[in-house]
Design an enzyme around this catalytic site. Structure first.
Site, mmCIF file in Angstrom:
data_model
loop_
_atom_site.group_PDB
_atom_site.id
_atom_site.type_symbol
_atom_site.label_atom_id
_atom_site.label_comp_id
_atom_site.label_asym_id
_atom_site.label_seq_id
_atom_site.Cartn_x
_atom_site.Cartn_y
_atom_site.Cartn_z
ATOM 1 C CB CYS A 99 51.790 32.660 39.772
ATOM 2 S SG CYS A 99 51.680 32.795 37.972
ATOM 3 C CB CYS A 104 45.769 37.430 35.791
ATOM 4 S SG CYS A 104 46.267 37.307 37.416
HETATM 5 N N1 API Z 1 52.601 37.792 35.211
HETATM 6 C C1 API Z 1 51.842 36.925 34.334
HETATM 7 C C2 API Z 1 50.314 37.166 34.322
HETATM 8 C C3 API Z 1 49.510 37.138 35.711
HETATM 9 C C4 API Z 1 49.672 35.411 36.121
HETATM 10 C C5 API Z 1 49.574 35.163 37.522
HETATM 11 N N2 API Z 1 49.250 36.508 38.304
HETATM 12 C C6 API Z 1 48.247 34.342 37.492
HETATM 13 O O1 API Z 1 47.376 34.492 38.498
HETATM 14 O O2 API Z 1 48.100 33.561 36.565
HETATM 15 C C7 API Z 1 52.294 37.082 32.784
HETATM 16 O O3 API Z 1 52.578 38.245 32.406
HETATM 17 O O4 API Z 1 52.194 36.306 32.055
#
Ligand code: API
Length: 258
Positions: free
Chosen positions: A198, A73
């Protein structure tokens, strides 16, 4: 149960932070993580992060999406760096271990600069569609009129399509505002909804834009705030020196009692 927690957000992507320095946190089940992240019955968050000591590193961060699944993340890593500073693990610089391996980071006020792993492989699926893994998997579509776009229904359909339904993917919809300026909205795997930003998705979108001619740094507007992504595109197409840069802010502290 009596567990102190901190709540952080990085451009609106929000996280429950737990310090496991004493090594006495219980192992949380997916159901417990989902409950803690629930917006009504719990604290409310996109994910939960455990920060703990790790030999050879300033700390290790363990990230869980709100459904209990794990990945890298980017925004959560930036928040974990601020949290580690607040907890006394680091000063302004960090060398930590995350889901996809080691990362460097440094802090300037509320802004955290996070070094992302190199990206050797990018897949262009169609003229305006890419797949890039920036530590977590990202399907990227360039679209117009993104403000009114059906991000959740279209994102969910791609995420559960035959192409991705086993491992899943995050789905980013990207509108070019200028050659090196984007607006990005993301349907996130493991949250199974749109998030306000994200970090790994914004990074993937910026690299896809670079393949279409954008230059570093790419400035990215998200629903939760502004991020920037800098990088070097090597002659062989590999992306190196990738930095995800943006704010990470503590919102409140509390005690988990159930
Ligand atoms: N949901 C993403 C992980 C968190 C990504 C996002 N919250 C970030 O800031 O990179 C996954 O399962 O691949």
């Amino acid at each position: 149960m009596h567990i102190p927690f901190h709540k952080y957000q990085g451009t609106g992507n929000d996280f429950i932070m737990l310090d496991n320095r004493q090594g006495n946190l219980p192992a949380f089940s997916a159901q417990q993580i989902s409950q803690l992240c629930h917006r009504r019955f719990g604290i409310g968050a996109d994910g939960l992060i455990i920060v703990q000591p790790k030999a050879g590193y300033d700390f290790e961060m363990i990230y869980y999406n709100s459904d209990g699944s794990q990945s890298l993340c980017g925004n959560g890593s930036r928040c974990a760096v601020r949290f580690a500073q607040e907890q006394g693990y680091i000063q302004e610089k960090a060398h930590f271990l995350a889901y996809d391996g080691p990362h460097e980071a440094h802090i300037q006020g509320e802004i955290v600069h996070l070094a992302m792993a190199d990206v050797a492989e990018t897949r262009q699926l169609e003229a305006d569609t890419f797949f890039i893994n920036t530590g977590s998997p990202h399907h990227i579509c360039f679209v117009n009129a993104l403000h009114d776009y059906e991000v959740v229904s279209k994102g969910r359909a791609i995420r559960y399509s035959d192409t991705y339904k086993m491992a899943g993917t995050n789905v980013n919809f990207v509108e070019k505002k200028a050659p090196s300026s984007l607006f990005v909205r993301t349907y996130e795997r493991g949250v199974e909804n749109e998030t306000l930003s994200c970090g790994t998705g914004v990074t993937a979108a910026s690299l896809a834009a670079a393949i279409q001619g954008a230059s570093s740094p790419v400035v990215v507007e998200t629903l939760g705030g502004k991020l920037s992504v800098s990088f070097v595109r090597q002659p062989n197409g590999r992306f190196t020196d990738i930095w995800l840069i943006g704010p990470a802010v503590k919102v409140f502290e509390g005690i988990i009692t159930q």
